[in-house]
Design an enzyme around this catalytic site. Sequence first.
Site, PDB file in Angstrom:
ATOM      1  CG  HIS A   1      33.594  11.824  51.154  1.00 49.76           C
ATOM      2  ND1 HIS A   1      34.878  11.394  50.894  1.00 49.76           N
ATOM      3  CD2 HIS A   1      32.780  10.771  50.874  1.00 49.76           C
ATOM      4  CE1 HIS A   1      34.851  10.136  50.500  1.00 49.76           C
ATOM      5  NE2 HIS A   1      33.574   9.730  50.466  1.00 49.76           N
TER       6      HIS A   1
ATOM      7  CB  SER B   1      37.908   1.487  55.035  1.00 53.81           C
ATOM      8  OG  SER B   1      38.522   2.086  53.928  1.00 53.81           O
TER       9      SER B   1
ATOM     10  CG  ASP C   1      38.355  10.374  50.035  1.00 52.29           C
ATOM     11  OD1 ASP C   1      38.361  10.644  51.252  1.00 52.29           O
ATOM     12  OD2 ASP C   1      37.533   9.585  49.496  1.00 52.29           O
TER      13      ASP C   1
END
Lengths: 612, 378
Positions: free
Chosen positions: A370, A325, A364
């Site tokens: 999210h 990330s 995810d």
Amino acid sequence: MGIESFKDHHRETRLFVARVWQAVFFILLLLGGLVVRLVYLQIDQHQYFSEMSTENRVKVQPLPPTRGLIYDRRGRILAENIPVHSLVVVPEKVADLDALLTRLGEVVTIEEEDIARFERLRRQRRRFENVPIRSILAEREVAAFSVNRHRFPGVDIEAKLLRYYPHGVETSHVVGYVGRISERDLQRIEESAYSGTTHIGKTGVERYYEAQLHGEVGLQRVEVNAFGRVVKVLEERPPTPGEDLHLALDLDLQRETLAAFGEENGAAVAIDPSNGAILAMVSKPGFETNLFVEGISSRDYRALQDSPDQPLFNRALRGRYPPGSTTKPFVGLLGLESGVISYEERTWCPGFYRLPNHQHRYRDWKKGGHGWMHLADAVIQSCDVYFYDLAHRLGVQRMHDFLAWFGFGRRAGVDVTGELGGLLPSPEWKRSARNMPWYPGETLIMGIGQGYFLSTPLELATATATLASGGVRYRPHVVRALRGPDGRVRSSGYEEAVFEVPISDRENWDNVIHSMVEVVENPRGTARRIQSEDYGIAGKTGTAQVFTVGQDEEYNEEEVPKKMRDHALFIAFAPVESPRIAVAVIVENGGHGGAVAAPIAGRMMARYLKGE
Amino acid sequence: MAGYYPSGLKESDPTRSEGLLAGIHLDLPLLTGLLLLCAIGLGVLYSAGGEDMALLKRQLVRIGIGLLLLLFIAQIPPALLRRWAPWVYVVAVGMLVAVLVAGEVGKGAQRWLDLGFFRFQPSELTKIAMPLMLAWFLAEKRLPPSWGRLIAAALMIVIPVLLIARQPDLGTSLLVASAGIFALFLAGLSWRFISGLVLAAIPLAWAVWEWGMREYQRNRVLTFIDPERDPLGTGYHIIQSKIAIGSGGLYGKGWLNGTQSQLEFLPERTTDFIFAVISEEFGLNGVLILLALYLFIIFRGLYIATQAQDTFGRLLGGSLILVFFVYLFVNAGMVSGILPVVGVPLPLVSYGGTSMVTIMAGFGILMSIQTHRRLLTG
């Protein structure tokens, strides 16, 4: 008697005198021959024998230069030359080596491994060259041997300078070490320049700056006697010592970084974004470099080689990890700069992403999703789905080209030997390297720094520094300056920018950096625990998968063995307004970046920015 | 025998300057030559030995002992020597046998006889005993010798020579053999016989090479032919010696300045190879002066031999002085690389005791021959 006898006597006298004349003739003949010989040697061949005589007595001896020293940025010594006494044996002069070693063992300590190393070195050298049996004698041993010297012909004490690393373990993967010149080393040097020199840089800075550290060999013409002992120095051309290196590396920061790792292994690199100077470069675990200087024992070497922690592996330069990330701020910046997204534009995250007309769900990390995310949220919470979507819209080529501007996927050209480049994948690369087409799904996972995408800690730190400096990329370097034997200091010449990332809107950069600040400062940020009151930090956590979890399986950190756990990553720079330090940290099998890697980076920045 | 001597030989004039020395039976020209040579030797030794005064003193003591022995022997009339000759020979050969049986091993060869209070080399005594014996034997009967006597003489030569060669000591056996052969030669051995011997020597030499030589002796010969064959071993001596001589040139490098010797490249520089030191430091000029001095001594010796009163004296004196020449020539020839390396010192110059004493004894005999003439004429 009588006349008869007188006649005899007279005849004998005449005979004798004749014989004496004949003898005189032969004497003169033979002496004449001798004189002819002498005239030939002393007149005809005089020139030749004079040269032979000069050749006999005059020898040219190399004077090896003193190796340059290495200092950290505050002038603390990292590599020095210390005088030592070693015990050497000239095999040619010893009739029975085994017996000698046994007797020698009564005077000085000689262990199995000393003998093993001696045997190994002996095979590499000529018979009349000395071979060390003990490299560093204690003063007590020097005294003990000196008293008994007459008992050991062919054995001698040699005083010399030995390379010593006062912080060998801490700087092992930056400074590196020197070792005895091997057959392989001979191929990369000019032998005459190294006559008299026994050691050469093998790794790290010691190797990269070998030419500067070594200096120039000097000569002396000496008169020697038949046993090679120097009687008189006829002419001397002193050697030029090597240049001293002044590193940008901060020993305190280096130590703090190592301490921050605690029990964990991994790598961390800290760079000054304003010029590319490497402030700290750690690969943990390190190793004791001093072991290598006089030839490491095979037992010690095997221990290092076989250790599951791989202490000899320079993770900072050669470790290729998926950036995970930590890629997201760069991809996000590309989204903004290319106009594909706007800062406020929102994407729905249901916890997975599906390519149009595909069944495969790209998950995810957060199982329930999210919800609605804009770029800042996606960076703060490290939402994968947002970046799957963005990557899909950007396409692989655009991502490849943009990331390359930050130095991903290629060697940064650091002045430490042994660097490897990462891997920035592209369809072109896949076609040539794997002979396979690029699949759209690979674009998605590249957007979150997974898949083929690999990066070294140094590369990641360079990219972070480039982001921090507003797109100006420098060549990362550890050496700031070199000081010659004349005292003149010159720059290493690496402080020029090597690339400037084209910027379409400065605000996009500010927005992405702002989102990284939020990673640390926002209550929902993944690295909120490293907040500092004194300066703003921009950061991004990352997690690199070591073990691929199946489509329908769960990844439960507690259940996976340590070796299979994810690598924890963190990149950051501070202070945000005028960055002075950019760091990249990778904790091997550390789990989540925010929990393990971010605190290390936090301590590093604190140490550097707040000083003592 | 008295009364038949030519008048010219009768007396030397007592009023001449040599009269005083003649009184103690010394020959002034010969003594002058010997002392000069010893003095030169000491000077060279000082340089070759690395200015070692202790070494010089030891050599000085030897010269002193040698001169005392010379003085002592010079007092012995040749007639007495002649009477003793066979006994000296028998004792010498007996001791050679004893050395082989009970000799002490020294330097890889049996040469020394330990008599309890001092060590002695019987082969050195043989150097004197051999010419004494042959001179005595050949002077007994008319010259040239008959065939039977020739064979007997040959046996007298061969026995001690073989005994010495077995020790093994090539240099000394060569010197002892030459002493005997010179006596025969001076006794008028016919040239036809000599050339026959030389022809016979060729197969003999082959046989000696094949069976009679030790490995190190063969190596010496082979190395002599091609010193480069073993440049670190035996050939090293010759190569370094040639460098020393050649680099000396015409004028030399100067006393104490010979690099080959001062820096110890030259092996055996105080003993067998001292000739190379002289050549290096004094050049061709110095060597020629040295050779001239030797030649003077040799000619004086030969003159004394020709003036001897009887055949015994002539043969003995002639043989002794020719052996002295062999010393010189074999040593200089070996050092300059035209002869094999056999351990023969440069007479009266090389450092070392035994040869010094033997050579002085030989000159003692020569002086006795020269100075006892008038006593016998009376």
